[in-house]
Design a protein around this motif. Sequence first.
Motif, PDB file in Angstrom:
ATOM      1  N   THR A   1       0.840  -1.199   0.000  1.00 51.64           N
ATOM      2  CA  THR A   1       0.000   0.000   0.000  1.00 51.64           C
ATOM      3  C   THR A   1       0.873   1.246   0.000  1.00 51.64           C
ATOM      4  OG1 THR A   1      -0.104   0.286   2.405  1.00 51.64           O
ATOM      5  CG2 THR A   1      -1.661  -1.271   1.414  1.00 51.64           C
ATOM      6  N   SER A   2       0.246   2.386  -0.289  1.00 51.42           N
ATOM      7  CA  SER A   2       0.987   3.653  -0.270  1.00 51.42           C
ATOM      8  C   SER A   2       1.131   4.206   1.140  1.00 51.42           C
ATOM      9  CB  SER A   2       0.302   4.682  -1.183  1.00 51.42           C
ATOM     10  OG  SER A   2      -1.060   4.804  -0.852  1.00 51.42           O
ATOM     11  N   PHE A   3       0.538   3.524   2.125  1.00 48.91           N
ATOM     12  CA  PHE A   3       0.695   3.876   3.541  1.00 48.91           C
ATOM     13  C   PHE A   3       1.221   2.638   4.268  1.00 48.91           C
ATOM     14  CE2 PHE A   3      -2.840   6.473   1.969  1.00 48.91           C
ATOM     15  CZ  PHE A   3      -2.348   7.736   2.237  1.00 48.91           C
ATOM     16  N   GLN A   4       2.409   2.215   3.908  1.00 42.99           N
ATOM     17  CA  GLN A   4       2.925   0.923   4.347  1.00 42.99           C
ATOM     18  C   GLN A   4       2.952   0.791   5.866  1.00 42.99           C
ATOM     19  OE1 GLN A   4       6.868   0.033   2.950  1.00 42.99           O
ATOM     20  NE2 GLN A   4       6.692  -2.133   3.383  1.00 42.99           N
ATOM     21  N   SER A   5       3.297   1.863   6.584  1.00 38.44           N
ATOM     22  CA  SER A   5       3.427   1.776   8.037  1.00 38.44           C
ATOM     23  C   SER A   5       2.062   1.755   8.743  1.00 38.44           C
ATOM     24  CB  SER A   5       4.255   2.954   8.563  1.00 38.44           C
ATOM     25  OG  SER A   5       3.622   4.178   8.245  1.00 38.44           O
ATOM     26  N   SER A   6       0.985   2.033   8.001  1.00 41.83           N
ATOM     27  CA  SER A   6      -0.347   2.124   8.612  1.00 41.83           C
ATOM     28  C   SER A   6      -1.123   0.812   8.590  1.00 41.83           C
ATOM     29  CB  SER A   6      -1.166   3.203   7.891  1.00 41.83           C
ATOM     30  OG  SER A   6      -0.529   4.456   7.976  1.00 41.83           O
ATOM     31  N   PHE A   7      -0.656  -0.169   7.798  1.00 41.74           N
ATOM     32  CA  PHE A   7      -1.394  -1.425   7.666  1.00 41.74           C
ATOM     33  C   PHE A   7      -0.445  -2.603   7.794  1.00 41.74           C
ATOM     34  CE2 PHE A   7      -3.521   1.827   5.108  1.00 41.74           C
ATOM     35  CZ  PHE A   7      -4.813   1.787   5.620  1.00 41.74           C
ATOM     36  N   GLN A   8      -0.927  -3.672   8.413  1.00 42.44           N
ATOM     37  CA  GLN A   8      -0.138  -4.897   8.514  1.00 42.44           C
ATOM     38  C   GLN A   8       0.047  -5.528   7.141  1.00 42.44           C
ATOM     39  OE1 GLN A   8       1.362  -6.257  11.255  1.00 42.44           O
ATOM     40  NE2 GLN A   8       0.781  -4.389  12.346  1.00 42.44           N
ATOM     41  N   GLY A   9      -1.015  -5.503   6.354  1.00 46.69           N
ATOM     42  CA  GLY A   9      -0.966  -6.077   5.011  1.00 46.69           C
ATOM     43  C   GLY A   9      -1.623  -5.129   4.034  1.00 46.69           C
ATOM     44  N   ASN A  10      -2.824  -5.502   3.591  1.00 48.77           N
ATOM     45  CA  ASN A  10      -3.553  -4.672   2.637  1.00 48.77           C
ATOM     46  C   ASN A  10      -4.440  -3.675   3.390  1.00 48.77           C
ATOM     47  OD1 ASN A  10      -4.503  -3.710   0.194  1.00 48.77           O
ATOM     48  ND2 ASN A  10      -4.905  -5.736  -0.648  1.00 48.77           N
ATOM     49  N   TYR A  11      -5.142  -2.831   2.629  1.00 49.40           N
ATOM     50  CA  TYR A  11      -6.018  -1.837   3.243  1.00 49.40           C
ATOM     51  C   TYR A  11      -7.072  -2.515   4.108  1.00 49.40           C
ATOM     52  CZ  TYR A  11      -3.908   1.640   0.179  1.00 49.40           C
ATOM     53  OH  TYR A  11      -3.012   2.470  -0.443  1.00 49.40           O
ATOM     54  N   GLU A  12      -7.509  -1.792   5.152  1.00 48.91           N
ATOM     55  CA  GLU A  12      -8.449  -2.339   6.123  1.00 48.91           C
ATOM     56  C   GLU A  12      -9.616  -1.377   6.315  1.00 48.91           C
ATOM     57  OE1 GLU A  12      -5.932  -2.463   9.504  1.00 48.91           O
ATOM     58  OE2 GLU A  12      -4.582  -3.985   8.681  1.00 48.91           O
ATOM     59  N   GLY A  13     -10.537  -1.755   7.175  1.00 44.20           N
ATOM     60  CA  GLY A  13     -11.600  -0.869   7.634  1.00 44.20           C
ATOM     61  C   GLY A  13     -12.525  -0.396   6.528  1.00 44.20           C
ATOM     62  N   THR A  14     -12.870   0.912   6.590  1.00 47.99           N
ATOM     63  CA  THR A  14     -13.850   1.492   5.671  1.00 47.99           C
ATOM     64  C   THR A  14     -13.413   1.380   4.221  1.00 47.99           C
ATOM     65  OG1 THR A  14     -14.531   3.037   7.389  1.00 47.99           O
ATOM     66  CG2 THR A  14     -15.168   3.574   5.138  1.00 47.99           C
ATOM     67  N   LEU A  15     -12.119   1.624   3.962  1.00 44.18           N
ATOM     68  CA  LEU A  15     -11.623   1.541   2.582  1.00 44.18           C
ATOM     69  C   LEU A  15     -11.804   0.137   2.017  1.00 44.18           C
ATOM     70  CD1 LEU A  15      -8.312   3.626   2.576  1.00 44.18           C
ATOM     71  CD2 LEU A  15     -10.372   4.069   1.228  1.00 44.18           C
ATOM     72  N   ARG A  16     -11.398  -0.830   2.784  1.00 43.89           N
ATOM     73  CA  ARG A  16     -11.512  -2.204   2.297  1.00 43.89           C
ATOM     74  C   ARG A  16     -12.972  -2.594   2.088  1.00 43.89           C
ATOM     75  NH1 ARG A  16      -8.101  -6.552   1.944  1.00 43.89           N
ATOM     76  NH2 ARG A  16      -9.229  -8.499   1.603  1.00 43.89           N
ATOM     77  N   ALA A  17     -13.841  -2.186   3.016  1.00 43.20           N
ATOM     78  CA  ALA A  17     -15.266  -2.509   2.903  1.00 43.20           C
ATOM     79  C   ALA A  17     -15.864  -1.923   1.631  1.00 43.20           C
ATOM     80  CB  ALA A  17     -16.015  -2.001   4.132  1.00 43.20           C
ATOM     81  N   LEU A  18     -15.444  -0.692   1.300  1.00 45.04           N
ATOM     82  CA  LEU A  18     -15.946  -0.053   0.077  1.00 45.04           C
ATOM     83  C   LEU A  18     -15.563  -0.871  -1.151  1.00 45.04           C
ATOM     84  CD1 LEU A  18     -15.998   3.607  -0.975  1.00 45.04           C
ATOM     85  CD2 LEU A  18     -14.702   2.031  -2.399  1.00 45.04           C
ATOM     86  N   TRP A  19     -14.287  -1.297  -1.207  1.00 47.32           N
ATOM     87  CA  TRP A  19     -13.838  -2.037  -2.384  1.00 47.32           C
ATOM     88  C   TRP A  19     -14.471  -3.425  -2.443  1.00 47.32           C
ATOM     89  CZ3 TRP A  19     -12.501   0.665  -6.130  1.00 47.32           C
ATOM     90  CH2 TRP A  19     -11.745   1.827  -5.969  1.00 47.32           C
ATOM     91  N   GLU A  20     -14.625  -4.061  -1.313  1.00 50.70           N
ATOM     92  CA  GLU A  20     -15.274  -5.369  -1.318  1.00 50.70           C
ATOM     93  C   GLU A  20     -16.703  -5.265  -1.845  1.00 50.70           C
ATOM     94  OE1 GLU A  20     -14.910  -6.944   2.606  1.00 50.70           O
ATOM     95  OE2 GLU A  20     -12.835  -7.614   2.292  1.00 50.70           O
ATOM     96  N   GLN A  21     -17.410  -4.237  -1.398  1.00 48.61           N
ATOM     97  CA  GLN A  21     -18.787  -4.030  -1.863  1.00 48.61           C
ATOM     98  C   GLN A  21     -18.818  -3.756  -3.359  1.00 48.61           C
ATOM     99  OE1 GLN A  21     -20.746  -0.736   0.051  1.00 48.61           O
ATOM    100  NE2 GLN A  21     -22.707  -1.109  -0.954  1.00 48.61           N
ATOM    101  N   PHE A  22     -17.872  -2.940  -3.834  1.00 46.22           N
ATOM    102  CA  PHE A  22     -17.831  -2.611  -5.265  1.00 46.22           C
ATOM    103  C   PHE A  22     -17.599  -3.864  -6.104  1.00 46.22           C
ATOM    104  CE2 PHE A  22     -15.214  -1.289  -8.993  1.00 46.22           C
ATOM    105  CZ  PHE A  22     -16.197  -0.595  -9.675  1.00 46.22           C
ATOM    106  N   PHE A  23     -16.617  -4.658  -5.736  1.00 48.98           N
ATOM    107  CA  PHE A  23     -16.293  -5.829  -6.547  1.00 48.98           C
ATOM    108  C   PHE A  23     -17.375  -6.914  -6.442  1.00 48.98           C
ATOM    109  CE2 PHE A  23     -11.892  -4.090  -5.842  1.00 48.98           C
ATOM    110  CZ  PHE A  23     -11.763  -3.589  -7.128  1.00 48.98           C
ATOM    111  N   ARG A  24     -18.034  -6.999  -5.297  1.00 47.56           N
ATOM    112  CA  ARG A  24     -19.147  -7.941  -5.165  1.00 47.56           C
ATOM    113  C   ARG A  24     -20.310  -7.562  -6.080  1.00 47.56           C
ATOM    114  NH1 ARG A  24     -18.089  -7.978   0.700  1.00 47.56           N
ATOM    115  NH2 ARG A  24     -17.150 -10.000   1.187  1.00 47.56           N
TER     116      ARG A  24
END
Length: 206
Positions: A17-40
């Motif tokens: 990610t472009s915020f490497q120190s902010s996440f253990q792996g990939n994006y989390e929380g609200t951002l991830r939920a938005l993308w999951e909903q979009f792709f679903r």
Amino acid sequence: MNENQHWESYWTRGALTSFQSSFQGNYEGTLRALWEQFFRSLPEGARILDIGTGNGAIAIIANEISLSEHKNLDIHAADKAAIDPQNSMDISGLHLDRIHFHPQTPTEFTALESNSFGAISGQYALEYADVPSAITEIDRLLIQGGIICFVLHHIDSIILKKARNDVKLNSILFDETDIFSKARSLIAYLGNTTSPKKLQALSRDP
């Protein structure tokens, strides 16, 4: 170092990610939920293009949804930088072989086939392109009825507030002090001290 080299250097270090120190792996929380909903929401077999993909964080979320929900999405991921996620990251469990990466592919001119994508995504990507040219290219790539989803920096986001403050401070440093002009004059003056007499005079020059 130009903008491409900066990002190429960053991505080749293996950041996802472009915020490497902010996440253990990939994006989390609200951002991830938005993308999951979009792709679903996409139909089975949809062809997707993720712009400004970096090492493919958003494309990887799309792929995870495709696998878990048996959507068989055809996922493409493009970036202006010379990205190479399969060789720069620990790819165990990411299934990067299911994502078609397009390095050195600017959003403004992808050279990809017209009317070939049912969905185009981008996170913190569109605003780094020449927006009018990018929109024209996105319109060319989308099929009729295709959909887009972009996450952009909000005008009052902490990132833009910090950037505006940095620009202000740089303006004080570079414009008000005229430091580059003065540095050029100093270098020329020092370069002129070619004799013992001039060196002696320079040693007494405040």
